[in-house]
Structures are given as structure tokens and as C-alpha cells.
Scaffold this motif. Structure first.
Motif, PDB file in Angstrom:
ATOM      1  N   VAL A 488     -34.594 102.096  74.704  1.00  0.00           N
ATOM      2  CA  VAL A 488     -34.070 102.897  75.812  1.00  0.00           C
ATOM      3  C   VAL A 488     -35.235 103.274  76.713  1.00  0.00           C
ATOM      4  O   VAL A 488     -36.409 103.032  76.386  1.00  0.00           O
ATOM      5  N   PHE A 489     -34.888 103.858  77.875  1.00  0.00           N
ATOM      6  CA  PHE A 489     -35.934 104.342  78.761  1.00  0.00           C
ATOM      7  C   PHE A 489     -36.831 105.324  78.006  1.00  0.00           C
ATOM      8  O   PHE A 489     -36.360 106.158  77.204  1.00  0.00           O
ATOM      9  N   ALA A 490     -38.123 105.269  78.344  1.00  0.00           N
ATOM     10  CA  ALA A 490     -39.054 106.184  77.680  1.00  0.00           C
ATOM     11  C   ALA A 490     -38.804 107.619  78.107  1.00  0.00           C
ATOM     12  O   ALA A 490     -38.921 108.547  77.299  1.00  0.00           O
ATOM     13  N   HIS A 522     -44.048  96.731  69.024  1.00  0.00           N
ATOM     14  CA  HIS A 522     -42.909  96.536  69.915  1.00  0.00           C
ATOM     15  C   HIS A 522     -43.226  95.513  71.010  1.00  0.00           C
ATOM     16  O   HIS A 522     -44.364  95.386  71.460  1.00  0.00           O
ATOM     17  N   ARG A 523     -42.175  94.802  71.406  1.00  0.00           N
ATOM     18  CA  ARG A 523     -42.238  93.927  72.577  1.00  0.00           C
ATOM     19  C   ARG A 523     -40.874  93.983  73.255  1.00  0.00           C
ATOM     20  O   ARG A 523     -39.853  93.600  72.670  1.00  0.00           O
ATOM     21  N   PHE A 524     -40.879  94.511  74.504  1.00  0.00           N
ATOM     22  CA  PHE A 524     -39.633  94.725  75.218  1.00  0.00           C
ATOM     23  C   PHE A 524     -39.543  93.746  76.400  1.00  0.00           C
ATOM     24  O   PHE A 524     -40.559  93.407  77.040  1.00  0.00           O
ATOM     25  N   TYR A 525     -38.281  93.367  76.677  1.00  0.00           N
ATOM     26  CA  TYR A 525     -37.992  92.454  77.792  1.00  0.00           C
ATOM     27  C   TYR A 525     -37.021  93.170  78.730  1.00  0.00           C
ATOM     28  O   TYR A 525     -35.970  93.661  78.300  1.00  0.00           O
ATOM     29  N   LEU A 570     -31.346  96.162  81.931  1.00  0.00           N
ATOM     30  CA  LEU A 570     -31.128  95.654  80.596  1.00  0.00           C
ATOM     31  C   LEU A 570     -32.479  95.544  79.877  1.00  0.00           C
ATOM     32  O   LEU A 570     -33.407  94.920  80.378  1.00  0.00           O
ATOM     33  N   ILE A 571     -32.568  96.196  78.683  1.00  0.00           N
ATOM     34  CA  ILE A 571     -33.805  96.172  77.904  1.00  0.00           C
ATOM     35  C   ILE A 571     -33.489  95.534  76.551  1.00  0.00           C
ATOM     36  O   ILE A 571     -32.558  95.954  75.851  1.00  0.00           O
ATOM     37  N   SER A 580     -30.286  95.217  72.310  1.00  0.00           N
ATOM     38  CA  SER A 580     -30.480  95.519  73.727  1.00  0.00           C
ATOM     39  C   SER A 580     -29.635  96.710  74.116  1.00  0.00           C
ATOM     40  O   SER A 580     -28.678  97.070  73.418  1.00  0.00           O
ATOM     41  N   SER A 581     -30.013  97.294  75.251  1.00  0.00           N
ATOM     42  CA  SER A 581     -29.232  98.397  75.817  1.00  0.00           C
ATOM     43  C   SER A 581     -29.365  98.360  77.326  1.00  0.00           C
ATOM     44  O   SER A 581     -30.355  97.845  77.867  1.00  0.00           O
ATOM     45  N   THR A 582     -28.355  98.849  78.003  1.00  0.00           N
ATOM     46  CA  THR A 582     -28.359  98.912  79.460  1.00  0.00           C
ATOM     47  C   THR A 582     -28.548 100.362  79.864  1.00  0.00           C
ATOM     48  O   THR A 582     -27.753 101.237  79.475  1.00  0.00           O
ATOM     49  N   ASN A 583     -29.575 100.605  80.649  1.00  0.00           N
ATOM     50  CA  ASN A 583     -29.906 101.955  81.085  1.00  0.00           C
ATOM     51  C   ASN A 583     -29.811 102.001  82.604  1.00  0.00           C
ATOM     52  O   ASN A 583     -30.180 101.040  83.303  1.00  0.00           O
TER      53      ASN A 583
END
Length: 796
Positions: A488-490, A522-525, A570-571, A580-583
């Protein structure tokens, strides 16, 4: 003029008598009372003076008188005679100086001098006197004044005294012969220059053959070698000091000398026995196992010892010295185990800490003993193979999954079966179970690493035969992570979009967080969902460092057109499987300066045309008028409501305040209250109607209807009379015009007729014919005098 002693004149005296006519001014002749002769003194200087000094060695102007004269008559000292005295009584002899009136007297006619008191040389050794011959009539001196001495001759009347009193001394034991111990000294008050009265010699009366004293110096020395303190440590000597050089008839004095033999280290320590002790195998480490002691005849530092263990097997024990008792304290260093070894033989050595080299030749100053320690078996709790176990379990493990196993055994020979359990104080939520027989630990609830990543459990092991024996071990269970949380967003971003933003401008950089903790990090896209990927306003650029940038596609954003934009992001994480999650990112359009600093954000206020129309003004005026009318109606309605029963300023209740700090006038005082109503309850009071209110409702409560004439209270039953009386008073209080409209205190001073003692009140005295005699009130004292005057006399 001459002086003559009490003895006969010698040849020198005869010579002086023959030479007297040759002296110009006369002279004095002195002969002591003891018979010795003294040289005469003359005032003229001539060849005789040198002759006298060469031929005479005595001092002419001295008399000697024995002290402590015990005769009854005055002691004759000498005689005064002047050449001028012809025996016709014209010359008078005068004596002055020390003791001339109290001790010494002179016969003014003959010149004889006497001592009237007993003299003590120790008080005063000599007296200085002046002699003179004067004319008896004119008191004019006929001879010059001459001074002479009267010396008190000493006798042996004082014994030697030890001024230091009792002596205390010490000498080391085992000292050599003649070792000096102490020196004593006695003092004799007699004259040391005359005779042997003050010559003292010392001797030892008691204390031989151990010590001796030197006669002249008083030095005490040892008379025997190698005296042993352990045999006898103290000696008391009696030393005598005698004058007259110790001859017969001399006086003596004594003193005591206490000599203590001080200790030296001449005795080695010795063990008197071998020791045996029994201890439990459960004895804690650092506990005292046994105490041993070697005996040393010496004292103090010479008896201090050090202990050491010479041999004890596997090093289970240590020994220290108790400084207070000089005991050897054996301390356990390792746990005991009866099943492994149940007996130990320990060899202990004791050595003097302070060895005197002078006595090393006597032998070794150490000794040894043996201590046998027997271990006694006890029922021990179960013992785990390891006290701390570490285990791991995946957080997605199903309930009942086995995690690991603990193992314990009974160390006793009985080898009882073991049962396992979990100390629930360490697992309050009961996430785990343990098999009571096998010790296998399993999950009892789903686990979540993000809630609790480590569980610390205490596993209990109990003997089946004796459940009171409990062993413990500690198990640390680590919950292993799985990818079960989407990124999620930081933070909650507040993005500002300037109206003057140019195309391709980065307006926000975003990052993400994930509750999971993958081993490789962690590795986020980041990307835009397909539904908004083709929008014409914004695009997203993945920075490949777990951050992404939001970039504008165009410029010319206007708040009037749209003041808020929402962009879904989308993360996706790198877990397996990936989550994944959409923020949603919210962007407010703001007016910014040339540097891109926001000045104002949000909606643009709508500006109305200048001035208002006539219809709007009429509507506003109508609303104001309506509000004013409503206010007037409310005020008028309030004025029509009932006014307060009494005004605020009329609320004066001072008539209800009764002061008790002074004595009232009794029943004669009728100014404060109307006492008639209290004296007669049957007085009929006409009901009054309040004049300050509309008499539409008299009361909130229905009162019972009463007849025109109230019933006599005395004729009613007790239960009715109280009720009727209270209702009447309540009604009167409600309709009384002068009564306050608020609650007030009403006095119901009425007593029923059911009392056996009848009424004690005097309120009904005026309306009741009572024949009771109140004369006894006069005997109750001054406090009841008023009542006695009112009721005591029945005629009044």
C-alpha cells in the motif's frame, strides 16, 4: 654584737671574742643550736676578713633547726648579743622576716631566739630573718640590720612513694633471660643532700623467680628464659622501695606491677579430628557444605589461618576462611548428582598466615585433615535434554501442525513417566498445544506473523508418580513469514497540482510499504490500471527503486473546471504468489506562483453581479419583519403569565430566624410568635384566600372536606387527630396570604393523647383544668425557678 648558739663556744668563738674590740663597727657571732660554730660577720673590711675567708669555710649567717621537734617547750634556736649592750637594759633586740611573729620569737632583753611551732622541712626548707639592736627609748638602731637564714635540718620522716601507682607492662613470651620489662621509680620527699634519708633501693617482694629488679635503677627484667604464654600469661609483682639505702630503720613503700606475656607465633595449627558430613544432592550451588577448624594455641594475628583443598576429585568444592571464627568453610561449586557419584573424600590443609621466622625451627606451622562428604538421594524434578529450544513454523500452517518436540527424563533411579504441559501464562491466547506423553508441540490456532512474530513458551514436565516435581524448559517459536499482505502507499499523500503546471512535470513521487518481510527484501512495481492508462491528464513512471513518479501529460489545469483529480495506482510486490493493491492518489488543483508554490487551493468563489434586485431586497426585509413579530409575540405571552407570588425583594425570612444565644421570655413573650394557637389546638382559624393570586385553584392536592366547625382534636381517635391536624396546617399554609410561596418550615407542635405520661408541655395550660401539683419544681434549682413561679402556686 654577736649571735650565740645553744651550745658552748669553741675555739673559733673564743677567737672571735678576743678580736671583737678591734672591730670598728662591731660584729655578729653565730653559733648554731646544734653546737656547730659559724663565722662572725663584720661591717669593716680589714686584713681579718681575708684571713677569715682563708681559714673559715662555714657560712656565718645560718642556723640549723631539726624538723619535727616534739618537745613541749619552745625550741631554742640561738642568741642575739650586741657589743653596745652593756647589760643595763638600754638595748632592745628586734626580729623580723619570715615567721618572725608566728614561728620565731626573740627575747628583746636577752636576745634569745626560740621556735614556737614544729617545723617540717618538706613544707618549707628555710626561713629568712632580719636581726637588729635598737635603743630601747628612742628605737634608734645601734647596730646595722643583718639578715640570716634558719635552715630546717631534715630527718627521715617520709617513706618512698611510687607516684605512677600501679604499673602495667608486657613482654613477649619466649623472651631471653634478662629482657627488660619496665622501670619503676619511687620518690622520697626527704632532703637528698643530707644523710641517706632520700637514698632509695628497690627489691622484689613477690614475683620471683620469674622476674628481678635492679636495686638502684628499678628496672625489672625477666629472670627465666622462654616463659610460655600458653602456660601462664600474666604475673603480678610487688616491688618495694626503701630509703636509708635499705638499712635497718629505713622507711619503705610498695607498688604492684602486672606483667602480661604477649603472644608470639610459636604454636602451629592442629586438627583435632577427621570430618564426615552428609548433604542432599539438591543442595544449591554456592551453598555451605561443611565447616572445619584447626586449633591454634596462639591468639590474634598469630592464630589466623588459611585453608586450601589438596584433593577433592572433579573440583566440586572450594574452601574459604571465616575471618571471625577462623573456620574453613567448604562451599559447593557444581551441582551434586547422587546417581553419578554419592561420596567424596576431600583433603584439607590449614596453614598459619603469619609465620614468625624466629620459631620456624620448632617445626611446620600447618596441619591436614580429611573430610568425607556423602551425597543423599532426593526425588528430583524431571530434567530436560536442553533448557532452551528454538523452533519455527510458517504463519500459514494449519491448526494441528507439528512444530517440534521437547524431551525430559526422571533423573532418579525410579525413572517415572513424564507428562508435559504448557504454562498458559506464557500462551494466554492458546496458540499452541503439547502432547502430554510425547512432548510434541503443535499449533492450536491460525498464526499471524504480523501480529506476533515470536512466541516464548514454558513447557512443564511432571512426574506421573509425584506431580509436585516439575521441570521447566523454554521454547522460542518463530513464526515464518509468507506473502499474505499486499503493498500500500507508504503515507497518505496530499498532492497539489498547480494550474500553471507544464506537460511532463513530476507532481508527486510515491512509495509503498508491505507488512511482510521477504528474506531478499521488498521489490514493488507501480503502474496505472488499464481503465485509466489512456487518460489525457497524467501518467506514471516506475523509478525501479520502490518509488514511482506521477507526471502530467498536459497543462492548463483550471480550478473552475475541476478542482480535484483522483488517480488510481496499481502496486504489485515481488512475493510468491505476488499480491497487488490499487491505491487512489488525490490531487488538488491550486493557484501557484511562478516558483510553483501553492497560493490557494479548492473551489473558486462565485462572484455575483454588483447590486441586488428589488425582489431580493423585499424578501430579505420580509424575513426580518417576520422575526421581529415573533419576538414581540413571545414577549407578550410571557408578560401574561402569572407573576411571582412574592417579589424578589420581599423574600425576607428573617422572621423565621430564631437566635438561641440569649434566654427568651418564656410564655410571657408573645411578640415573636402567636402562642395562642400553640396553646389550644382547637382554635378555629377562618380560611383565608391569597390576595396575590387568582383564586382559581387553592392547592395541588385535594383536601378532605371539613364541616363548618372543626372537630375537637381531643375527641378524635389518635390516628385521625394527627391526620386532621396536618391537613389543616397544610391547607392554612397554602391559602395564607402572608405565607411564602416556597417551601418553609412549619411547626406541628402537637402531641397526641395516647402517651401514658401525658403531655409534658405547658402549651395547653391556659385551656386545660389541671389539678396537678407543681410545687416540686421549686426544689429543682435556679434553672426551674421560672416554671416553679408559673405553676407552683395553684392559687395564682
Amino acid at each position: 654584737m654577736r649571735w650565740y648558739g645553744s651550745g658552748s663556744l669553741g675555739r673559733a668563738g673564743t677567737l672571735l671574742a678576743l678580736l671583737l674590740p678591734l672591730w670598728e663597727l662591731g660584729c655578729w657571732g653565730l653559733i648554731s643550736a646544734s653546737g656547730g660554730q659559724n663565722h662572725a660577720q663584720h661591717t669593716a673590711v680589714g686584713p681579718w676578713e681575708m684571713l677569715h675567708r682563708h681559714k673559715r669555710s662555714w657560712v656565718w649567717n645560718q642556723f640549723f633547726v631539726l624538723e619535727e621537734y616534739t618537745g613541749e617547750e619552745p625550741l631554742y634556736v640561738g642568741k642575739l648579743h650586741s657589743d653596745v649592750d652593756k647589760g643595763d637594759g638600754k638595748v632592745k633586740y628586734v626580729l623580723s622576716g619570715e615567721g618572725s611573729t608566728s614561728i620565731f620569737t626573740i627575747d628583746e632583753n636577752t636576745g634569745d631566739i626560740h621556735a614556737t611551732k614544729r617545723l617540717d622541712r618538706e613544707e618549707q626548707a628555710y626561713y629568712t630573718l632580719q636581726a637588729q639592736a635598737v635603743d630601747r627609748i628612742t628605737n634608734i638602731p645601734v647596730e646595722p640590720r643583718s639578715e640570716f637564714l634558719v635552715k630546717v635540718q631534715d630527718i627521715n620522716d617520709n617513706e618512698p612513694k611510687f607516684m605512677d601507682g600501679h604499673y602495667m607492662a608486657g613482654v613477649p613470651e619466649m623472651s631471653a633471660l634478662g629482657t627488660m620489662v619496665v622501670q619503676v621509680a619511687a620518690t622520697d620527699a626527704d632532703d637528698p643532700t643530707y644523710g641517706n634519708s632520700a637514698r632509695v633501693v628497690y627489691s622484689i617482694i613477690s614475683g620471683q623467680p620469674y622476674f628481678s629488679v635492679e636495686p638502684k635503677t628499678g628496672v625489672i627484667r625477666t629472670a627465666l628464659p622462654n616463659m610460655d604464654r600458653e602456660v601462664k600469661d600474666q604475673y603480678v609483682l610487688v616491688i618495694q622501695a626503701k630509703d636509708m639505702v635499705g638499712q635497718m630503720g629505713g622507711l619503705s613503700g610498695t607498688t604492684s606491677v602486672t606483667i602480661t606475656l604477649t603472644d608470639v607465633n610459636d604454636n602451629p595449627p592442629r586438627f583435632s579430628q577427621n570430618y564426615q558430613y552428609t548433604v542432599l544432592e539438591s543442595l544449591p550451588v554456592a551453598s555451605v557444605v561443611a565447616r572445619v577448624k584447626a586449633v591454634d594455641a596462639d591468639i590474634g594475628p598469630n592464630a589466623e589461618m588459611e585453608y586450601r583443598i589438596m584433593e577433592d576429585g572433579p573440583g566440586l568444592f572450594n574452601i574459604t576462611t571465616d575471618e571471625d571464627t577462623q573456620e574453613g568453610v567448604i562451599i559447593l561449586q557444581k551441582p551434586l548428582d547422587f546417581e553419578t557419584k554419592n561420596s567424596f573424600n576431600v583433603r584439607i590443609e590449614a596453614t598459619n598466615r603469619n609465620v614468625d621466622p624466629a620459631f620456624v625451627h620448632l617445626g611446620s606451622f600447618s596441619d591436614t585433615t580429611s573430610v568425607k562428604v556423602t551425597v543423599e538421594d532426593v526425588n528430583e524434578p524431571p530434567v530436560y535434554s536442553t533448557q532452551l529450544s528454538r523452533m519455527g513454523v510458517s504463519e500459514d500452517a494449519r491448526v494441528g501442525t507439528s512444530i517440534g518436540k521437547v524431551s525430559a527424563h526422571d533423573p532418579d533411579s525410579s525413572n517415572s513417566a513424564i507428562r508435559y504441559s504448557i504454562d498458559r501464562n506464557t500462551d494466554l491466547e492458546r496458540f499452541f498445544n503439547v502432547d502430554a506423553l510425547s512432548g510434541v508441540i503443535s499449533t492450536a490456532k491460525p498464526l499471524d506473523r504480523e501480529v506476533n512474530s515470536v512466541h516464548n513458551l514454558t513447557i512443564l514436565a511432571m512426574e506421573s508418580q509425584d506431580p509436585t516435581k516439575i521441570g521447566k524448559c523454554f521454547v522460542a517459536i518463530t513464526v515464518l513469514d509468507i506473502n499474505d499482505n499486499a503493498p500500500v502507499f507508504a503515507i497518505e499523500y496530499e498532492t497539489l497540482l498547480c494550474e500553471n503546471a507544464a506537460p511532463g512535470q513530476v507532481i508527486q513521487t510515491i512509495s509503498a510499504v508491505d507488512k511482510d518481510e521477504p528474506p531478499s527484501g521488498h521489490r514493488f512495481y507501480f503502474s496505472l490500471p488499464v481503465s485509466v492508462a489512456g487518460n489525457t491528464n497524467f501518467t506514471l513512471r516506475d523509478n525501479k527503486d520502490n518509488t514511482a513518479s506521477i507526471v502530467t501529460k498536459r497543462g492548463g489545469f483550471r480550478r473552475r473546471e475541476q478542482m480535484l483529480y483522483r488517480l488510481p495506482v496499481l502496486i504489485v510486490d515481488s512475493g510468491s504468489p505476488a499480491l497487488s493493491s490499487t491505491n487512489t492518489l488525490s490531487m488538488n488543483v491550486c493557484a501557484c506562483d511562478s516558483d510553483g508554490v501553492a497560493q490557494s487551493c479548492g473551489a473558486v468563489p462565485y462572484i455575483l453581479p454588483a447590486g441586488l434586485s428589488t425582489g431580493a431586497l423585499v424578501a430579505i426585509l420580509g424575513c426580518i419583519i417576520t422575526l421581529l413579530v415573533m419576538v414581540l409575540l413571545i414577549v407578550s405571552m410571557r408578560r401574561k403569565k402569572k407573576e411571582p407570588l412574592i417579589l424578589e425583594e420581599e423574600r425576607d425570612v428573617r422572621e423565621n430566624i430564631v437566635r438561641y444565644d440569649c434566654e427568651g421570655g418564656g410564655e410571657e413573650d408573645t411578640e415573636a410568635f402567636d402562642m395562642v394557637a400553640l396553646r389550644n389546638l382547637n382554635v378555629i382559624r377562618d380560611p383565608k384566600v391569597r390576595r396575590d393570586v387568582t383564586p382559581d385553584t387553592h392547592t395541588f392536592f385535594p383536601y378532605p372536606m371539613s364541616s363548618s366547625s372543626q372537630a375537637v382534636y381531643k375527641t378524635l381517635p389518635d390516628n385521625v387527630v394527627f391526620r386532621e391536624f396536618i391537613w389543616d396546617r397544610l391547607k392554612d399554609a397554602d391559602v395564607e396570604p402572608s405565607a411564602p410561596p416556597y417551601d418553609s418550615l412549619q411547626t406541628y407542635a402537637f402531641e397526641g393523647s395516647g402517651s401514658v405520661a401525658e403531655s409534658l408541655s405547658s402549651l395547653e395550660s391556659l385551656s386545660t383544668d389541671s389539678e396537678q401539683n407543681y410545687d416540686y419544681l421549686s426544689t429543682w434549682g435556679p434553672r426551674f425557678k421560672k416554671l416553679a413561679d408559673l405553676y407552683g402556686n395553684s392559687d395564682d
